[in-house]
Design a protein around this motif. Structure first.
Motif, PDB file in Angstrom:
ATOM      1  N   ILE A   1       0.843  -1.204   0.000  1.00 56.65           N
ATOM      2  CA  ILE A   1       0.000   0.000   0.000  1.00 56.65           C
ATOM      3  C   ILE A   1       0.878   1.255   0.000  1.00 56.65           C
ATOM      4  CG2 ILE A   1      -1.691   1.320   1.320  1.00 56.65           C
ATOM      5  CD1 ILE A   1      -2.797  -1.412   2.320  1.00 56.65           C
ATOM      6  N   SER A   2       1.885   1.297   0.877  1.00 56.74           N
ATOM      7  CA  SER A   2       2.718   2.500   0.957  1.00 56.74           C
ATOM      8  C   SER A   2       3.557   2.694  -0.307  1.00 56.74           C
ATOM      9  CB  SER A   2       3.608   2.461   2.201  1.00 56.74           C
ATOM     10  OG  SER A   2       4.477   1.355   2.184  1.00 56.74           O
ATOM     11  N   MET A   3       4.165   1.621  -0.816  1.00 56.83           N
ATOM     12  CA  MET A   3       4.955   1.759  -2.037  1.00 56.83           C
ATOM     13  C   MET A   3       4.065   2.045  -3.247  1.00 56.83           C
ATOM     14  SD  MET A   3       7.987   1.623  -0.897  1.00 56.83           S
ATOM     15  CE  MET A   3       7.363   2.275   0.671  1.00 56.83           C
ATOM     16  N   GLY A   4       2.838   1.538  -3.199  1.00 58.71           N
ATOM     17  CA  GLY A   4       1.866   1.887  -4.237  1.00 58.71           C
ATOM     18  C   GLY A   4       1.563   3.374  -4.230  1.00 58.71           C
ATOM     19  N   TYR A   5       1.425   3.946  -3.037  1.00 53.72           N
ATOM     20  CA  TYR A   5       1.261   5.391  -2.923  1.00 53.72           C
ATOM     21  C   TYR A   5       2.445   6.119  -3.559  1.00 53.72           C
ATOM     22  CZ  TYR A   5      -2.725   5.701   0.386  1.00 53.72           C
ATOM     23  OH  TYR A   5      -3.963   5.678   0.979  1.00 53.72           O
ATOM     24  N   ALA A   6       3.656   5.627  -3.280  1.00 53.93           N
ATOM     25  CA  ALA A   6       4.849   6.302  -3.800  1.00 53.93           C
ATOM     26  C   ALA A   6       4.826   6.357  -5.326  1.00 53.93           C
ATOM     27  CB  ALA A   6       6.105   5.587  -3.316  1.00 53.93           C
ATOM     28  N   VAL A   7       4.461   5.249  -5.963  1.00 57.51           N
ATOM     29  CA  VAL A   7       4.395   5.214  -7.418  1.00 57.51           C
ATOM     30  C   VAL A   7       3.267   6.110  -7.919  1.00 57.51           C
ATOM     31  CG1 VAL A   7       4.044   3.733  -9.441  1.00 57.51           C
ATOM     32  CG2 VAL A   7       5.402   2.904  -7.498  1.00 57.51           C
ATOM     33  N   LEU A   8       2.112   6.052  -7.262  1.00 52.61           N
ATOM     34  CA  LEU A   8       0.967   6.864  -7.656  1.00 52.61           C
ATOM     35  C   LEU A   8       1.278   8.354  -7.533  1.00 52.61           C
ATOM     36  CD1 LEU A   8      -2.061   6.977  -8.433  1.00 52.61           C
ATOM     37  CD2 LEU A   8      -2.586   6.883  -5.993  1.00 52.61           C
ATOM     38  N   TYR A   9       1.854   8.753  -6.402  1.00 59.60           N
ATOM     39  CA  TYR A   9       2.198  10.168  -6.205  1.00 59.60           C
ATOM     40  C   TYR A   9       3.213  10.623  -7.242  1.00 59.60           C
ATOM     41  CZ  TYR A   9       0.137   9.586  -1.497  1.00 59.60           C
ATOM     42  OH  TYR A   9      -0.695   9.320  -0.435  1.00 59.60           O
ATOM     43  N   SER A  10       4.212   9.781  -7.513  1.00 64.27           N
ATOM     44  CA  SER A  10       5.260  10.155  -8.461  1.00 64.27           C
ATOM     45  C   SER A  10       4.684  10.391  -9.853  1.00 64.27           C
ATOM     46  CB  SER A  10       6.330   9.057  -8.519  1.00 64.27           C
ATOM     47  OG  SER A  10       6.990   8.924  -7.277  1.00 64.27           O
TER      48      SER A  10
END
Length: 307
Positions: free
Chosen positions: A187-196
């Motif tokens: 979930i957190s790394m998914g956020y990182a990709v989404l935000y980027s």
């Protein structure tokens, strides 16, 4: 009971891996009055600090096992955990019946279950208690942990976990802690990709990073991970989230393995994993996760360091 007798009654705690997260955890254990044994680390600064606080040092996991009742592991990945357990001078070689091993690393659950079985056959107990939050909370003793352990093992180790964790969730049997940690990191790394990607699209469309943050940062889409991620994206604070691209990629490989073992469809997770794989392959594995925003920006023909 006199205080001296109370101190003597406390179990001896071992700690292997006194790095970014482990130092704070170990510090809180020794400051709560537990006898603490640590093993040498490539960075001597945290070791020397803990020795000044009253810890003692050993050279091998076997030597630690012989002296301790409970051992924490906070190392980089499953291969390192396996070496500490099964190596020539590893914990298993001590034959220390009744010893409890707590793996706080983010490990592959497939490996975790095999290690737990090996330890049980040798008369030792195992718990997986991976971590959530950052080195800042480790130093403060306010980490989150998700625990997989037999009920009697959990009750035995809970007072020690309380030295360094504010939120402790016992999920059930061994392995569930590491499984939950991988889901949490997805979930957190998914956020990182989404935000980027969102920031790159915004910039290509004429919006600034500050403008995006002025809206999202004050709305329902903000969260704790967003705040640390954007502290780098907006303020360029390179220490906002000290978690490397290499570690993120490793965790996503472990989750892919877990999904395959469970027969689960993981289309989105594959995209997330490949974003970190690409950045690591470019030679930037030691950069921190929020810096993925620079990498994705450059893939879009934008300057990574937009300032």
């Amino acid at each position: 009971m006199k205080r001296e007798e109370f101190e003597m009654a406390k179990p001896v705690i071992g700690f292997i891996g006194v790095g970014l997260m482990g130092h704070g955890m170990a510090k809180n254990i020794v400051e709560k009055g537990y006898p603490l044994v640590i093993m040498g680390h490539r960075n001597r600064e945290p070791v020397e600090d803990l020795l000044k606080r009253g810890a003692t040092e050993v050279k091998t996991p076997r030597e630690m096992a012989e002296q301790c009742d409970i051992i924490h592991l906070c190392v980089s990945a499953s291969p390192q955990v396996e070496e500490v357990i099964r190596g020539e001078s590893g914990i298993l070689s001590s034959g220390k019946k009744g010893l409890t091993v707590i793996d706080c690393s983010t490990s592959d659950p497939v490996s975790t279950l095999q290690i737990a079985a090996d330890l049980k056959a040798a008369g030792m107990d195992f718990a997986d208690a991976p971590l959530s939050r950052t080195p800042k909370e480790a130093e403060a003793g306010t980490l989150d942990t998700m625990v997989g352990a037999a009920p009697e093992t959990f009750e035995r180790i809970k007072p020690v976990l309380e030295c360094w964790a504010k939120v402790i969730v016992h999920l059930g049997e061994v392995g569930l802690g590491h499984k939950m940690k991988l889901v949490n990191n997805f979930i957190s790394m998914g956020y990182a990709v989404l935000y980027s990607e969102a920031l790159a699209i915004a910039r290509r469309s004429g919006l600034t990073v500050e403008q995006v943050h002025s809206v999202v940062g004050q709305g329902r889409m903000a969260n704790g991970f967003y705040e640390t991620f954007m502290k780098y994206a907006v303020e360029r604070d390179e220490n906002a989230h000290k978690f490397t691209i290499t570690n993120a990629h490793k965790d996503m490989r472990y989750l892919a393995n877990m999904a395959n073992s469970a027969g689960a469809v993981n289309a989105i997770q594959s995209v997330v994993k490949n974003a970190f794989a690409a950045m690591e392959a470019s030679g930037q594995g030691e950069r921190h996760v929020p810096m993925l925003s620079d990498f994705i920006a450059e893939m879009n023909g934008l300057p990574g360091d937009w300032r």
